[in-house]
Design an enzyme around this catalytic site. Sequence first.
Site, PDB file in Angstrom:
ATOM      1  N   SER A  20      -9.491  -1.009   7.309  1.00 50.86           N
ATOM      2  CA  SER A  20      -8.861  -0.441   6.056  1.00 50.86           C
ATOM      3  C   SER A  20      -8.299  -1.855   5.384  1.00 50.86           C
ATOM      4  O   SER A  20      -7.833  -1.798   4.035  1.00 50.86           O
ATOM      5  CB  SER A  20      -8.025   0.606   6.187  1.00 50.86           C
ATOM      6  OG  SER A  20      -8.744   1.590   6.247  1.00 50.86           O
ATOM      7  N   SER A  61      -9.459   1.565   3.090  1.00 49.89           N
ATOM      8  CA  SER A  61      -8.793   2.382   2.206  1.00 49.89           C
ATOM      9  C   SER A  61      -7.716   1.509   1.385  1.00 49.89           C
ATOM     10  O   SER A  61      -7.054   2.011   0.529  1.00 49.89           O
ATOM     11  CB  SER A  61      -7.990   3.353   3.135  1.00 49.89           C
ATOM     12  OG  SER A  61      -6.869   2.874   4.061  1.00 49.89           O
ATOM     13  N   LYS A  78       0.792  -1.115  -0.012  1.00 48.83           N
ATOM     14  CA  LYS A  78      -0.122  -0.009  -0.012  1.00 48.83           C
ATOM     15  C   LYS A  78       0.985   1.418   0.064  1.00 48.83           C
ATOM     16  O   LYS A  78       1.963   1.354   0.685  1.00 48.83           O
ATOM     17  CB  LYS A  78      -0.789  -0.056   1.065  1.00 48.83           C
ATOM     18  CG  LYS A  78      -1.924   1.124   1.350  1.00 48.83           C
ATOM     19  CD  LYS A  78      -2.701   1.020   2.639  1.00 48.83           C
ATOM     20  CE  LYS A  78      -3.866   1.906   2.875  1.00 48.83           C
ATOM     21  NZ  LYS A  78      -4.744   1.717   4.031  1.00 48.83           N
TER      22      LYS A  78
END
Lengths: 54, 453
Positions: free
Chosen positions: B180, B156, B81
């Site tokens: 997330s 996210s 990420k």
Amino acid sequence: MTIDDWLESACADADRRGLEELKPLLVSLADATRALRDADWDEPVPPPAEGEEP
Amino acid sequence: MTAPLHFHTITELAPLIAAGHVSSEALTRACLEEIEAHDRTLNAFITVLGASAITQARELDAEIAAGTCRGPLHGIPVSLKDLIDQQGVPTTAASRVREGHVAAADAPVTARLRAAGAVLIGKTNLHEFAFGTTSDDTAFGAVRNPHDPSRSPGGSSGGSAVAIVTGMSVASIGTDTGGSIRIPSAACGTVGLKPAWGEVPCEGVVPLSRSLDHVGPLARSVADAWLIYLVLRGEATAARWPLPAPRAIKGLRLGVPRHYFHDVLDDEVRARFAACLAWLRQAGAETADVTIRHAPGVAPVYLHASLPEAAAYHADSLMSAPERYTKNVRLRLEMGRYVLAEDYVRAQAARAVLRSEVDAALAGCDALVLPTLPIPAPPIGASTVDVAGTPQAVRSMMLRMTQLFNLTGHPAVSIPMGETAAGLPCGLQLAGRLNDTEGLLATAAACEPFVNA
């Protein structure tokens, strides 16, 4: 500070800073603050009810 | 094995790589081809590290040829990420605020993956600064759900989940402050683990709310997530490989918190969850309802705990470059600047109560089970969704099942539990005892074969 006083002053500050769009979020934050303060967080955790144990 | 190799699990691939039957370079090239073919539509990646990944893969193949295998992650393409530092590569946090940033060093988790032999294939797209659950407020274009590109992949860590489902990487590393890792895992059909708080270092990772932030894996199976978790935690996986056989499902005790968590639930998610419980019981697990009495108060507590911490980190940028944030993220960060200190303290006290209640609910069982998301993946850009005939705010729905375990620090994992009639994945969340993430993983591994029909 009461939540109503806080909200009034926060919205006035948002206006002063040109952040009109922030005002609905502040209203929702005020609702959440009310919920946080109104909940009985000090109460002890009850033991599991009968039949709750797997 | 019928699917192409880059769609297989680490558990399947590791022995083939170790034996020299599959090369890391071939695997890495296959992932890069998927990125080339599909990422213009799906927006899963912000930075693709094709050349350095191929170089790394060749070096790892040479090690195998010389008789050295670092462990099960040796030669496996993994994405990060884009909130996590990788030396010499920008960490954008999906924001224009971070323009020009290049990481000076690897985050500890990146260094551990590198040492374990993972091939770092690229940095995945996310909700800007991880401050959202839909991965559509990002400077790099909305991430799209591969099961239906008109829908969000969740967030996210949306790009990470998409990368795994589409074969762009075999696994990914995400972060989880309110759900997330677990939310996109449920929305896309992957496994996502939020370890217990504090187990995996967050240094070198752009923070959202430091007391709620967690780093963890997204993967194709519980075993894969387990292997990556061990690496992230700093363990030498070579010594733990292969993992022990899954524990027996018979006699497993699962607590079902219904109060609040089942009050607002999409009909298809409700039906899938009920079917999962039935299958687990049929297989020999025992289930019983448990209560987390203050669960209805979770959302206000989360708001007052998370917003001030996020606003504190962003205070300088909000003053100096507010126009560089996406509009929604900027407004939510600004909201955090208005939370009173006394309410932040109240939220911390409430967290202690919630932690005790989750501990109590877990006292008589191996794990709590609940849906990860109360709804299937929402349409991109939607602010409300219809749930059982009533409009509900998307953000509240996305966080409803997951944020509790960020407040309390308990480990939680999402595993696939089938799909809706429209083909949208659903996730089953299991939460385990503090300081026993491996116990949770063992429970999840036992349930995994029975719930994804």
